[in-house]
Design a protein around this motif. Structure first.
Motif, PDB file in Angstrom:
ATOM      1  N   LEU A  70       0.905  -1.170  -0.382  1.00 19.47           N
ATOM      2  CA  LEU A  70      -0.085  -0.042   0.020  1.00 19.47           C
ATOM      3  C   LEU A  70       0.947   1.303  -0.222  1.00 19.47           C
ATOM      4  CD1 LEU A  70       0.084   1.386   3.127  1.00 19.47           C
ATOM      5  CD2 LEU A  70      -1.067  -0.749   3.548  1.00 19.47           C
ATOM      6  N   THR A  71       0.172   2.332  -0.504  1.00 19.28           N
ATOM      7  CA  THR A  71       0.717   3.580  -0.179  1.00 19.28           C
ATOM      8  C   THR A  71      -0.529   4.631   0.498  1.00 19.28           C
ATOM      9  OG1 THR A  71       2.616   3.411  -1.818  1.00 19.28           O
ATOM     10  CG2 THR A  71       1.892   5.705  -1.235  1.00 19.28           C
ATOM     11  N   LEU A  72      -0.314   5.512   1.171  1.00 22.45           N
ATOM     12  CA  LEU A  72      -1.179   6.660   1.581  1.00 22.45           C
ATOM     13  C   LEU A  72      -0.374   7.703   1.481  1.00 22.45           C
ATOM     14  CD1 LEU A  72      -2.386   3.939   3.195  1.00 22.45           C
ATOM     15  CD2 LEU A  72      -3.253   5.493   4.658  1.00 22.45           C
ATOM     16  N   ILE A  73      -1.020   8.877   0.943  1.00 25.26           N
ATOM     17  CA  ILE A  73      -0.438   9.927   0.672  1.00 25.26           C
ATOM     18  C   ILE A  73      -1.496  11.060   1.328  1.00 25.26           C
ATOM     19  CG2 ILE A  73       0.663  11.944  -0.718  1.00 25.26           C
ATOM     20  CD1 ILE A  73       1.620   9.901  -2.831  1.00 25.26           C
ATOM     21  N   ALA A  74      -0.978  11.919   2.236  1.00 24.38           N
ATOM     22  CA  ALA A  74      -2.105  12.794   2.775  1.00 24.38           C
ATOM     23  C   ALA A  74      -1.500  14.510   2.805  1.00 24.38           C
ATOM     24  CB  ALA A  74      -2.498  12.371   4.135  1.00 24.38           C
ATOM     25  N   TRP A  75      -2.438  15.295   2.300  1.00 26.57           N
ATOM     26  CA  TRP A  75      -1.951  16.809   2.413  1.00 26.57           C
ATOM     27  C   TRP A  75      -2.449  17.375   3.708  1.00 26.57           C
ATOM     28  CZ3 TRP A  75      -2.652  13.560  -1.623  1.00 26.57           C
ATOM     29  CH2 TRP A  75      -1.379  13.576  -2.604  1.00 26.57           C
ATOM     30  N   VAL A  76      -1.676  17.585   4.559  1.00 23.86           N
ATOM     31  CA  VAL A  76      -2.145  18.229   5.848  1.00 23.86           C
ATOM     32  C   VAL A  76      -1.524  19.626   6.165  1.00 23.86           C
ATOM     33  CG1 VAL A  76      -2.649  15.919   6.763  1.00 23.86           C
ATOM     34  CG2 VAL A  76      -0.384  16.881   7.293  1.00 23.86           C
ATOM     35  N   LYS A  77      -2.228  20.287   7.121  1.00 23.70           N
ATOM     36  CA  LYS A  77      -1.792  21.628   7.802  1.00 23.70           C
ATOM     37  C   LYS A  77      -2.207  21.257   9.077  1.00 23.70           C
ATOM     38  CE  LYS A  77      -1.684  25.893   6.168  1.00 23.70           C
ATOM     39  NZ  LYS A  77      -2.339  27.125   5.647  1.00 23.70           N
ATOM     40  N   ARG A  78      -1.248  21.033   9.997  1.00 24.73           N
ATOM     41  CA  ARG A  78      -1.698  20.712  11.524  1.00 24.73           C
ATOM     42  C   ARG A  78      -1.910  21.976  12.054  1.00 24.73           C
ATOM     43  NH1 ARG A  78       3.551  18.471  14.018  1.00 24.73           N
ATOM     44  NH2 ARG A  78       2.247  17.509  15.744  1.00 24.73           N
TER      45      ARG A  78
END
Length: 263
Positions: free
Chosen positions: A99-107
């Motif tokens: 698998l691969t997960l890519i997330a775009w986040v602004k904490r």
């Protein structure tokens, strides 16, 4: 004003090109861009149009997106749930559970009170852990790094009270800034990436784990975003903006992750 407009247009063009590259990737399963308004399911693009359901009330849109003008603004306790029975393609398990997960986040700029789950199938209450991308795990001398949790046993790691098997990056991820974070597993190594680059840490990234992923069965974990699955309750809650999430059925290469992550 004209220069600003051109800059905005160029950014939109880059975002559109990156979204197209993601949706055109042959290993893509589902890609959420979080453009929907509060009160709506978030519907994935790609081969599997799975629907993320809001939990703990409507999740507002922030005027600060990655793949469009908006992002999901997740306050403490809010999360998305996708019932296990409705997303069989995301049920990665066994030695072939790549698998691969890519997330775009602004904490959010808050004091960390607990580790924060980004996405995965991870039920701690019923010992049905499979895989999940985290931040702030706070084990193995970690704090603000990206982490890729993997489990072949479902329950705690033998000899510990918690699951301790995880890739952990070497870099603290800043708050109030957009970052692309990624997690891969190829049946042998778990790896985590920050802004398109492998974020190495001795012994932990890459992390050797050749036991495969636990098979939770029919009553295993749901797929959750911004929280782990605790049998319908939130846990390990993420706070901040979520601008995109892509799930692939292969462990992508560093070059692929770099090309799909840059914004």
């Amino acid at each position: 004003m004209r220069a600003e407009a051109q800059t905005g247009t160029q950014a939109e063009s880059r975002a559109e090109a990156m979204a197209q590259a993601i949706t055109n990737h042959p290993a893509l399963l589902s890609f959420w861009d979080f453009q929907e308004e509060a009160g709506s399911d978030r519907v994935a693009k790609g081969p599997h149009g799975y629907r993320l359901r809001e939990m703990d009330g409507p999740i507002a849109r922030a005027d600060d997106g990655v793949f469009g003008p908006y992002a999901a603004d997740m306050t403490f306790g809010q999360w998305f749930n996708l019932p296990r029975a409705e997303c069989p393609a995301l049920n990665f398990h066994g030695l072939e559970g790549h698998l691969t997960l890519i997330a775009w986040v602004k904490r959010a700029g808050r004091v960390n009170t607990e580790c924060q789950a980004i996405a995965g199938m991870w039920n701690e209450s019923n010992k049905k852990r499979q895989y999940c991308m985290f931040m702030d795990l706070s084990i193995w001398d970690s704090a603000d790094q990206v982490c890729g949790h993997v489990s072949s046993v479902g329950g705690p790691t033998p000899g510990y009270i918690y699951c301790m098997t995880t890739a952990i990056g070497g870099t603290a991820v800043s708050k109030e800034e957009w970052h692309a974070i990624a997690f891969t597993y190829d049946g042998v190594h778990a790896k985590v990436y920050l802004d398109g680059e492998l974020d190495p840490r001795k012994e932990f990234n890459p992390y050797l784990y050749d036991g495969g992923l636990f098979d939770g069965g029919e009553d295993g974990a749901d797929f959750t975003v911004g929280s782990v699955d605790r049998s319908g309750e939130a846990g390990n809650r993420y706070v901040g903006l979520m601008g995109g999430l892509a799930v692939f059925n292969q462990a992508l290469t560093e070059d692929e992750i770099r090309s799909l992550s840059k914004h």
